[in-house]
Scaffold this motif. Structure first.
Motif, PDB file in Angstrom:
ATOM      1  N   GLY A  21      -0.910  -4.184 -11.466  1.00  0.00           N
ATOM      2  CA  GLY A  21      -0.597  -4.142 -12.573  1.00  0.00           C
ATOM      3  C   GLY A  21      -1.729  -3.370 -13.128  1.00  0.00           C
ATOM      4  N   ASP A  22      -2.514  -3.210 -12.857  1.00  0.00           N
ATOM      5  CA  ASP A  22      -3.958  -2.878 -14.291  1.00  0.00           C
ATOM      6  C   ASP A  22      -4.630  -1.437 -13.177  1.00  0.00           C
ATOM      7  N   ASP A  23      -3.654  -0.425 -12.114  1.00  0.00           N
ATOM      8  CA  ASP A  23      -4.495   0.588 -12.033  1.00  0.00           C
ATOM      9  C   ASP A  23      -5.034   0.273 -10.351  1.00  0.00           C
ATOM     10  N   THR A  24      -5.018  -1.381 -10.165  1.00  0.00           N
ATOM     11  CA  THR A  24      -5.906  -1.445  -8.661  1.00  0.00           C
ATOM     12  C   THR A  24      -4.490  -2.101  -8.064  1.00  0.00           C
ATOM     13  N   VAL A  25      -5.278  -2.605  -6.646  1.00  0.00           N
ATOM     14  CA  VAL A  25      -3.871  -3.373  -5.802  1.00  0.00           C
ATOM     15  C   VAL A  25      -5.058  -3.831  -4.440  1.00  0.00           C
ATOM     16  N   PRO A  73      -3.311   2.792   2.188  1.00  0.00           N
ATOM     17  CA  PRO A  73      -2.116   2.963   2.216  1.00  0.00           C
ATOM     18  C   PRO A  73      -2.008   3.866   1.351  1.00  0.00           C
ATOM     19  N   LEU A  74      -3.117   4.076   0.129  1.00  0.00           N
ATOM     20  CA  LEU A  74      -3.084   4.973  -0.816  1.00  0.00           C
ATOM     21  C   LEU A  74      -4.552   5.878  -0.613  1.00  0.00           C
ATOM     22  N   SER A  75      -4.545   6.313  -2.192  1.00  0.00           N
ATOM     23  CA  SER A  75      -5.964   6.806  -2.446  1.00  0.00           C
ATOM     24  C   SER A  75      -6.908   6.129  -3.193  1.00  0.00           C
ATOM     25  N   HIS A 106      -9.352   0.911  -6.872  1.00  0.00           N
ATOM     26  CA  HIS A 106      -8.882   1.183  -8.018  1.00  0.00           C
ATOM     27  C   HIS A 106      -7.987   2.098  -7.777  1.00  0.00           C
ATOM     28  N   LEU A 107      -6.770   2.599  -7.971  1.00  0.00           N
ATOM     29  CA  LEU A 107      -5.827   3.710  -7.445  1.00  0.00           C
ATOM     30  C   LEU A 107      -6.605   5.337  -8.750  1.00  0.00           C
ATOM     31  N   ASN A 108      -6.184   6.065  -7.448  1.00  0.00           N
ATOM     32  CA  ASN A 108      -6.215   7.827  -7.844  1.00  0.00           C
ATOM     33  C   ASN A 108      -5.679   8.118  -8.734  1.00  0.00           C
ATOM     34  N   ASP A 109      -4.091   7.358  -8.213  1.00  0.00           N
ATOM     35  CA  ASP A 109      -2.606   7.324  -8.525  1.00  0.00           C
ATOM     36  C   ASP A 109      -2.017   6.855  -8.139  1.00  0.00           C
ATOM     37  N   ALA A 110      -1.481   5.924  -9.654  1.00  0.00           N
ATOM     38  CA  ALA A 110      -0.650   4.858  -9.571  1.00  0.00           C
ATOM     39  C   ALA A 110       0.399   4.675  -9.290  1.00  0.00           C
ATOM     40  N   ASP A 112       1.389   6.821  -6.935  1.00  0.00           N
ATOM     41  CA  ASP A 112       1.660   6.207  -5.008  1.00  0.00           C
ATOM     42  C   ASP A 112       2.212   5.705  -4.842  1.00  0.00           C
ATOM     43  N   LEU A 113       2.590   4.394  -5.479  1.00  0.00           N
ATOM     44  CA  LEU A 113       2.982   3.511  -5.330  1.00  0.00           C
ATOM     45  C   LEU A 113       4.217   3.265  -4.665  1.00  0.00           C
ATOM     46  N   ASN A 114       5.128   4.548  -5.857  1.00  0.00           N
ATOM     47  CA  ASN A 114       6.318   5.375  -5.322  1.00  0.00           C
ATOM     48  C   ASN A 114       6.947   5.602  -4.033  1.00  0.00           C
ATOM     49  N   ASN A 115       5.458   6.272  -3.213  1.00  0.00           N
ATOM     50  CA  ASN A 115       6.109   6.261  -1.744  1.00  0.00           C
ATOM     51  C   ASN A 115       6.107   5.258  -1.269  1.00  0.00           C
ATOM     52  N   LEU A 116       5.708   4.557  -1.152  1.00  0.00           N
ATOM     53  CA  LEU A 116       5.723   2.889  -0.007  1.00  0.00           C
ATOM     54  C   LEU A 116       7.017   2.609  -0.541  1.00  0.00           C
ATOM     55  N   LEU A 117       7.122   1.998   1.006  1.00  0.00           N
ATOM     56  CA  LEU A 117       8.605   1.142   0.771  1.00  0.00           C
ATOM     57  C   LEU A 117       8.437   0.136   0.360  1.00  0.00           C
ATOM     58  N   ASP A 118      10.204  -0.707  -0.027  1.00  0.00           N
ATOM     59  CA  ASP A 118       9.777  -1.523  -0.687  1.00  0.00           C
ATOM     60  C   ASP A 118      10.347  -2.776   0.712  1.00  0.00           C
ATOM     61  N   ALA A 119      10.262  -4.019   0.368  1.00  0.00           N
ATOM     62  CA  ALA A 119      10.532  -4.932   1.220  1.00  0.00           C
ATOM     63  C   ALA A 119      11.706  -4.643   2.161  1.00  0.00           C
ATOM     64  N   ALA A 120      13.731  -4.250   1.417  1.00  0.00           N
ATOM     65  CA  ALA A 120      14.207  -4.491   2.592  1.00  0.00           C
ATOM     66  C   ALA A 120      14.374  -2.735   3.202  1.00  0.00           C
ATOM     67  N   ALA A 121      13.496  -1.884   3.188  1.00  0.00           N
ATOM     68  CA  ALA A 121      13.162  -0.456   4.028  1.00  0.00           C
ATOM     69  C   ALA A 121      12.407  -0.829   5.287  1.00  0.00           C
ATOM     70  N   TYR A 122      11.470  -1.826   5.117  1.00  0.00           N
ATOM     71  CA  TYR A 122      10.231  -2.502   5.308  1.00  0.00           C
ATOM     72  C   TYR A 122      11.247  -3.009   6.900  1.00  0.00           C
ATOM     73  N   ALA A 123      11.799  -4.130   6.486  1.00  0.00           N
ATOM     74  CA  ALA A 123      12.284  -5.618   7.505  1.00  0.00           C
ATOM     75  C   ALA A 123      13.600  -4.497   7.752  1.00  0.00           C
ATOM     76  N   GLU A 124      14.345  -3.683   7.682  1.00  0.00           N
ATOM     77  CA  GLU A 124      14.699  -2.672   7.913  1.00  0.00           C
ATOM     78  C   GLU A 124      14.125  -1.946   9.041  1.00  0.00           C
ATOM     79  N   MET A 125      13.281  -1.263   8.607  1.00  0.00           N
ATOM     80  CA  MET A 125      12.245  -0.554   9.952  1.00  0.00           C
ATOM     81  C   MET A 125      11.782  -2.457  10.910  1.00  0.00           C
ATOM     82  N   ILE A 126      11.486  -2.185  10.580  1.00  0.00           N
ATOM     83  CA  ILE A 126      10.809  -3.714  12.146  1.00  0.00           C
ATOM     84  C   ILE A 126      11.931  -4.421  12.813  1.00  0.00           C
TER      85      ILE A 126
END
Length: 129
Positions: A21-25, A73-75, A106-110, A112-126
């Motif tokens: 929540g502060d440009d860090t992950v 996962p992010l830059s 500390h993210l270059n561009d927060a 970019d989080l939108n490009n990652l899978l959410d839990a439902a999409a990841y669970a479906e993938m595995i």
């Protein structure tokens, strides 16, 4: 059985990302990944202030079965590493979403989080794997 916490984002290469929540992950590997690896015996993490580039290798996990690269996962810039994993790499197996975290960026561009899978999409993938 793997768990997929809903508050995290995921990559196709089985890393999880917690938005602080502060440009860090906070980043680690998923329960599914640690199950596939087996008993983790060594973790090599990047140096502080390392510039991570999304999709590039930035850490290594060795298990009794194999060595596996961990991909950023992010830059961003590494602002913390989980030093406890040096002495207790098995923490990745015991608590992959908690004490088994690996790196904070500390993210270059927060956005970019939108490009990652959410839990439902990841669970479906595995589930399809």
């Amino acid at each position: 059985m793997s768990t997929t916490p809903a508050n995290l984002r995921y990559t196709k290469s089985h890393e999880w990302v917690l938005d602080n929540g502060d440009d860090t992950v906070t980043i680690g590997i998923t329960s599914h990944a640690q199950e596939l690896l087996g008993d983790v015996v060594f973790v090599e993490l990047p140096e502080l202030e390392h510039s991570a580039v999304a999709g590039e290798e930035f850490a290594l996990v060795e298990s009794v079965k194999a060595a596996s690269d961990i991909y950023a996962p992010l830059s961003g810039v590494v602002i913390a590493v989980n030093e406890a994993l040096s002495d207790a790499p098995e923490t990745v197996n015991n608590d992959p979403y908690g004490d088994g975290w690996m790196v904070k960026l500390h993210l270059n561009d927060a956005s970019d989080l939108n490009n990652l899978l959410d839990a439902a999409a990841y669970a479906e993938m595995i589930a399809e794997a």
